[in-house]
Design a protein around this motif. Structure first.
Motif, PDB file in Angstrom:
ATOM      1  N   HIS A  12       1.273  -1.253   0.144  1.00 58.21           N
ATOM      2  CA  HIS A  12       0.232   0.059  -0.130  1.00 58.21           C
ATOM      3  C   HIS A  12       0.831   1.219  -0.389  1.00 58.21           C
ATOM      4  O   HIS A  12       0.087   2.207   0.687  1.00 58.21           O
ATOM      5  CB  HIS A  12      -0.606   0.324   1.230  1.00 58.21           C
ATOM      6  N   ALA A  13       1.953   0.897  -0.869  1.00 64.98           N
ATOM      7  CA  ALA A  13       3.045   2.621  -0.622  1.00 64.98           C
ATOM      8  C   ALA A  13       3.073   2.234  -2.397  1.00 64.98           C
ATOM      9  O   ALA A  13       3.151   2.302  -3.260  1.00 64.98           O
ATOM     10  CB  ALA A  13       3.502   2.416   0.189  1.00 64.98           C
ATOM     11  N   THR A  14       3.983   3.882  -2.193  1.00 68.78           N
ATOM     12  CA  THR A  14       4.198   4.525  -3.708  1.00 68.78           C
ATOM     13  C   THR A  14       5.344   4.297  -3.684  1.00 68.78           C
ATOM     14  O   THR A  14       6.824   3.648  -3.268  1.00 68.78           O
ATOM     15  CB  THR A  14       3.950   5.689  -3.311  1.00 68.78           C
ATOM     16  N   THR A  15       5.377   2.494  -5.085  1.00 76.25           N
ATOM     17  CA  THR A  15       7.176   2.278  -4.840  1.00 76.25           C
ATOM     18  C   THR A  15       6.774   2.371  -6.568  1.00 76.25           C
ATOM     19  O   THR A  15       5.997   2.182  -7.338  1.00 76.25           O
ATOM     20  CB  THR A  15       6.471   1.353  -4.960  1.00 76.25           C
ATOM     21  N   THR A  16       8.305   3.076  -6.905  1.00 76.00           N
ATOM     22  CA  THR A  16       8.778   3.176  -8.195  1.00 76.00           C
ATOM     23  C   THR A  16       9.783   3.626  -9.200  1.00 76.00           C
ATOM     24  O   THR A  16       9.937   3.581  -7.829  1.00 76.00           O
ATOM     25  CB  THR A  16       7.462   4.718  -9.171  1.00 76.00           C
ATOM     26  N   ALA A 352      -8.048   3.836   5.304  1.00 75.07           N
ATOM     27  CA  ALA A 352      -7.099   4.966   5.045  1.00 75.07           C
ATOM     28  C   ALA A 352      -6.650   4.425   3.808  1.00 75.07           C
ATOM     29  O   ALA A 352      -6.649   5.819   2.958  1.00 75.07           O
ATOM     30  CB  ALA A 352      -5.833   5.203   5.684  1.00 75.07           C
ATOM     31  N   SER A 353      -6.029   3.299   2.738  1.00 77.74           N
ATOM     32  CA  SER A 353      -5.098   3.220   1.814  1.00 77.74           C
ATOM     33  C   SER A 353      -6.871   3.709   0.864  1.00 77.74           C
ATOM     34  O   SER A 353      -6.645   3.678  -0.483  1.00 77.74           O
ATOM     35  CB  SER A 353      -4.702   1.669   1.484  1.00 77.74           C
ATOM     36  N   HIS A 354      -8.233   3.320   1.041  1.00 82.26           N
ATOM     37  CA  HIS A 354      -9.232   3.204   0.235  1.00 82.26           C
ATOM     38  C   HIS A 354      -9.555   4.877  -0.111  1.00 82.26           C
ATOM     39  O   HIS A 354     -10.359   5.157  -0.385  1.00 82.26           O
ATOM     40  CB  HIS A 354      -9.995   2.269   0.118  1.00 82.26           C
ATOM     41  N   PHE A 355      -9.158   5.483   0.924  1.00 80.95           N
ATOM     42  CA  PHE A 355     -10.327   6.656   0.316  1.00 80.95           C
ATOM     43  C   PHE A 355     -10.022   8.336   1.527  1.00 80.95           C
ATOM     44  O   PHE A 355      -8.635   7.560   1.596  1.00 80.95           O
ATOM     45  CB  PHE A 355     -11.441   6.285   1.657  1.00 80.95           C
ATOM     46  N   GLN A 356      -9.952   9.005   0.543  1.00 82.16           N
ATOM     47  CA  GLN A 356      -9.897  10.178   0.433  1.00 82.16           C
ATOM     48  C   GLN A 356      -9.910  10.863   1.938  1.00 82.16           C
ATOM     49  O   GLN A 356      -9.434  11.688   2.575  1.00 82.16           O
ATOM     50  CB  GLN A 356      -9.806  11.243  -0.581  1.00 82.16           C
ATOM     51  N   SER A 357     -11.101  10.918   2.688  1.00 82.72           N
ATOM     52  CA  SER A 357     -11.774  11.859   3.440  1.00 82.72           C
ATOM     53  C   SER A 357     -12.585  11.113   3.984  1.00 82.72           C
ATOM     54  O   SER A 357     -13.543  10.011   3.966  1.00 82.72           O
ATOM     55  CB  SER A 357     -12.664  12.910   2.883  1.00 82.72           C
ATOM     56  N   THR A 379      -6.183   4.613  16.416  1.00 80.99           N
ATOM     57  CA  THR A 379      -5.378   4.420  15.978  1.00 80.99           C
ATOM     58  C   THR A 379      -6.298   3.841  14.778  1.00 80.99           C
ATOM     59  O   THR A 379      -5.001   4.139  13.388  1.00 80.99           O
ATOM     60  CB  THR A 379      -5.715   2.423  15.887  1.00 80.99           C
ATOM     61  N   PHE A 380      -7.429   4.533  14.276  1.00 79.26           N
ATOM     62  CA  PHE A 380      -8.143   5.123  13.270  1.00 79.26           C
ATOM     63  C   PHE A 380      -7.344   6.560  12.417  1.00 79.26           C
ATOM     64  O   PHE A 380      -6.980   6.392  11.511  1.00 79.26           O
ATOM     65  CB  PHE A 380      -8.940   5.486  13.422  1.00 79.26           C
ATOM     66  N   LEU A 381      -7.201   7.192  13.753  1.00 82.71           N
ATOM     67  CA  LEU A 381      -6.385   8.591  12.907  1.00 82.71           C
ATOM     68  C   LEU A 381      -5.021   8.500  12.997  1.00 82.71           C
ATOM     69  O   LEU A 381      -4.827   8.888  11.680  1.00 82.71           O
ATOM     70  CB  LEU A 381      -6.504   9.194  14.310  1.00 82.71           C
ATOM     71  N   ASP A 382      -4.505   8.007  14.169  1.00 80.58           N
ATOM     72  CA  ASP A 382      -3.072   7.819  12.999  1.00 80.58           C
ATOM     73  C   ASP A 382      -2.666   6.720  11.419  1.00 80.58           C
ATOM     74  O   ASP A 382      -2.347   7.279  11.007  1.00 80.58           O
ATOM     75  CB  ASP A 382      -1.800   6.227  13.635  1.00 80.58           C
ATOM     76  N   ASP A 386      -1.232   9.857   8.724  1.00 78.37           N
ATOM     77  CA  ASP A 386       0.339   9.323   7.809  1.00 78.37           C
ATOM     78  C   ASP A 386      -0.702   8.813   6.028  1.00 78.37           C
ATOM     79  O   ASP A 386       0.126   8.483   5.233  1.00 78.37           O
ATOM     80  CB  ASP A 386       0.512   7.804   8.155  1.00 78.37           C
ATOM     81  N   SER A 387      -1.816   8.693   5.718  1.00 75.04           N
ATOM     82  CA  SER A 387      -2.206   8.476   4.481  1.00 75.04           C
ATOM     83  C   SER A 387      -2.561   9.823   3.746  1.00 75.04           C
ATOM     84  O   SER A 387      -2.638  10.254   2.949  1.00 75.04           O
ATOM     85  CB  SER A 387      -3.225   7.720   4.321  1.00 75.04           C
ATOM     86  N   HIS A 388      -2.999  11.591   4.882  1.00 74.76           N
ATOM     87  CA  HIS A 388      -2.145  12.421   4.807  1.00 74.76           C
ATOM     88  C   HIS A 388      -4.646  12.639   4.009  1.00 74.76           C
ATOM     89  O   HIS A 388      -4.272  12.961   3.322  1.00 74.76           O
ATOM     90  CB  HIS A 388      -1.679  12.900   3.796  1.00 74.76           C
ATOM     91  N   ASP A 389      -5.372  11.472   4.897  1.00 77.89           N
ATOM     92  CA  ASP A 389      -6.539  11.900   4.389  1.00 77.89           C
ATOM     93  C   ASP A 389      -6.987  12.647   4.953  1.00 77.89           C
ATOM     94  O   ASP A 389      -6.371  13.459   6.262  1.00 77.89           O
ATOM     95  CB  ASP A 389      -7.312  10.676   5.184  1.00 77.89           C
ATOM     96  N   ARG A 390      -9.116  13.581   5.105  1.00 74.96           N
ATOM     97  CA  ARG A 390      -9.138  14.455   5.826  1.00 74.96           C
ATOM     98  C   ARG A 390      -9.881  13.586   6.667  1.00 74.96           C
ATOM     99  O   ARG A 390     -10.581  12.483   6.239  1.00 74.96           O
ATOM    100  CB  ARG A 390      -9.061  15.069   4.572  1.00 74.96           C
ATOM    101  N   LEU A 391     -10.971  14.696   7.676  1.00 77.31           N
ATOM    102  CA  LEU A 391     -11.203  13.921   8.838  1.00 77.31           C
ATOM    103  C   LEU A 391     -12.113  15.309   9.278  1.00 77.31           C
ATOM    104  O   LEU A 391     -11.870  16.411   8.884  1.00 77.31           O
ATOM    105  CB  LEU A 391     -10.732  13.998   9.615  1.00 77.31           C
ATOM    106  N   ALA A 392     -13.591  14.651   8.994  1.00 71.32           N
ATOM    107  CA  ALA A 392     -14.778  15.952   9.600  1.00 71.32           C
ATOM    108  C   ALA A 392     -15.656  15.368  10.473  1.00 71.32           C
ATOM    109  O   ALA A 392     -15.725  14.422  10.218  1.00 71.32           O
ATOM    110  CB  ALA A 392     -15.189  16.056   8.275  1.00 71.32           C
ATOM    111  N   VAL A 393     -16.079  15.941  11.505  1.00 64.79           N
ATOM    112  CA  VAL A 393     -15.972  15.141  12.521  1.00 64.79           C
ATOM    113  C   VAL A 393     -18.140  15.931  12.732  1.00 64.79           C
ATOM    114  O   VAL A 393     -17.781  17.112  13.107  1.00 64.79           O
ATOM    115  CB  VAL A 393     -15.749  14.998  13.959  1.00 64.79           C
TER     116      VAL A 393
END
Length: 482
Positions: A12-16, A352-357, A379-382, A386-393
């Motif tokens: 689940h990483a950018t490997t290039t 986290a790897s499947h969604f942006q927000s 654990t969810f917040l971490d 780390d995936s630089h996703d966005r969060l609204a609550v």
């Protein structure tokens, strides 16, 4: 080979193998300072010179050819009990000799182990380096917790495929080295005995000249403090020595805490104003409006796609239900759906790897009585951070005041009893390690005192700090790429 690609996908990483070969870490840093995206920091600039040195060496580095070991060569020629010992790095005298030989030979290029307190810019510097890795080398950048999750999963798959008596670690090492010459770990830490023993053998192979992997790691701990007071720590000491031998250990002691640099605050976190009850019509209407507005914003490039209910993802062969989502863009949960049911780190990493927000609704007051829910939320917040996703609550109150004593909490978890004046001398937390050593606010240190374990205290304090950063306009507007 099929198994190689399976493991590569699981990272689940950018490997290039392709990148901009015109930029060095220093040039990219200067560019971002000129653009106003970074503040010029003399402490960070000193470290960038070391990164540029590594970058130059990598430009001329040719990694060794890695062959996947045959299964026959990994089958035991000794008893089962000794195979168990081999997993924990005690595979007889031959294993000790081989390990000692690997520890005595240097890689021609040294990696970097960058450590320092939370908020000093370690991750930014690693990302800067990662973006400028020479194009002739394959690379991966992962959160360390995510890497270990994937490693255990792949190990399990291999043992099922070839039998539990096969030593799978050389296969794992070959797959990693074939997919990534430069391996970047963020938040390197070791807290589990199984992780420690697996990591010892794996790193001994990866960092040897035979495999030629170059490590760049960030951590909050110096190498000698890794796995401190852990079970069988003496068996992990060779791994620490190896990391110190094959990387340049750098302490980032910048006096600037970038968590505390003022940034515009967005309105992603909603809670009712003082005096407004959670279950009141006006508050529920405000919650509904807040959720709808942020869902539309997060999904603005995907509005023609149908919003799905009870969408499923697969994690380790089982189904993970997402109550509401627009795939790849935004997922919505209630707090209970996310943290009130048995979920593990692998579930949150998959999300986290499947969604942006993400939109998380109905966060109640939290206390020691629901410690498991608090741990899951951290654990969810971490994973999201780390995936630089966005969060609204939507929450019953701001995050700083969300954690309360059990006796202050009414049954529905959305009301508190009136606080009584407490007598006696209260701890001011001015001398707390979280305040003195890591620079957290005293109020955060007080909330973290609900945990007995130092690692949990730190993880909790870091989560509150990250929530503040994730509420800024800068974070919201810089969405990760799909």
């Amino acid at each position: 080979m099929k198994k190689y690609y399976i493991f590569k996908r699981l990272l689940h990483a950018t490997t290039t193998k392709f990148n901009n070969n015109l930029l060095t870490p220093l040039k990219l840093y200067n560019l971002r300072v000129e653009q106003g995206k970074l503040k010029d920091d003399k402490y960070q600039r000193k470290i960038i010179s070391s990164l540029s040195t590594l970058h130059e060496k990598l430009s001329h580095y040719t990694p060794p050819e890695i062959e996947t070991p045959t299964i026959d060569s990994l089958k035991p020629k000794i008893g089962i009990s000794k195979i168990f010992n081999s997993f924990f790095g005690n595979n007889g005298e031959q294993s000790k000799v081989n390990e000692e030989e690997l520890l005595t030979v240097d890689n021609e290029v040294k990696g970097v182990y960058l450590y320092g307190d939370v908020g000093c810019g370690k991750t930014m510097l690693m990302d800067l380096f990662y973006k400028t890795v020479p194009p002739n080398l394959a690379k991966s950048r992962l959160h360390f917790h995510q890497f270990m999750q994937n490693l255990h999963k792949r190990s399990h798959t291999l043992k099922i495929q070839y039998g539990g008596d096969v030593d799978v670690i050389p296969i794992l090492a070959s797959e990693i080295a074939q997919s990534s010459t430069v391996l970047c770990f963020d938040e390197f830490q070791v807290t589990d005995v199984a992780d420690a023993m697996l990591l010892r053998r794996l790193m001994t192979l990866l960092l040897s000249p035979n495999y030629g992997v170059i490590l760049f790691a960030t951590s909050n701990r110096a190498p000698d403090d890794l796995y401190l007071n852990g079970i069988q720590r003496v068996s992990f000491i060779p791994c620490i020595k190896l990391i110190k031998k094959q990387t340049r250990v750098i302490y980032l002691n910048s006096p600037t805490d970038y968590r505390k640099v003022p940034k515009p605050i967005s309105s992603v976190y909603y809670h009712p104003k003082p005096g407004v009850k959670w279950n009141s019509k006006i508050n529920q209407a405000n919650c509904k409006k807040h959720v709808e507005q942020w869902y539309d914003y997060f999904n603005q490039t995907n509005k023609n796609q149908e919003i799905l209910q009870n969408f499923t993802l697969e994690v380790w062969g089982r189904k993970l239900k997402v109550p509401k989502c627009s795939p790849n863009k935004v997922a919505q949960f209630t707090f209970h759906e996310l943290c009130g049911v048995p979920m593990a780190a692998g579930d949150y990493l998959t999300l986290a790897s499947h969604f942006q927000s993400f939109i998380i609704t109905d966060i109640p007051y939290l206390s020691l009585d629901v410690r498991d829910q608090v741990r899951r939320f951290i654990t969810f917040l971490d994973a999201v951070y780390d995936s630089h996703d966005r969060l609204a609550v939507t929450a019953v109150t701001n995050f700083q005041d969300l954690f309360v004593e059990p006796e202050d909490l009414k049954k529905d978890n959305y009301k508190l009893y009136k606080h009584q004046d407490k007598t006696g001398v209260e701890n001011t937390f001015e001398d707390d390690e979280l305040v003195l050593k890591h620079g957290f606010d005293k109020k955060i240190a007080k909330k973290a005192a609900m945990f007995a374990d130092d690692e949990e205290k730190f993880a909790f304090a870091r989560a509150l700090s990250r929530l503040s950063q994730m509420s800024t306009t800068e974070w919201i507007e810089n969405v990760k790429d799909e």
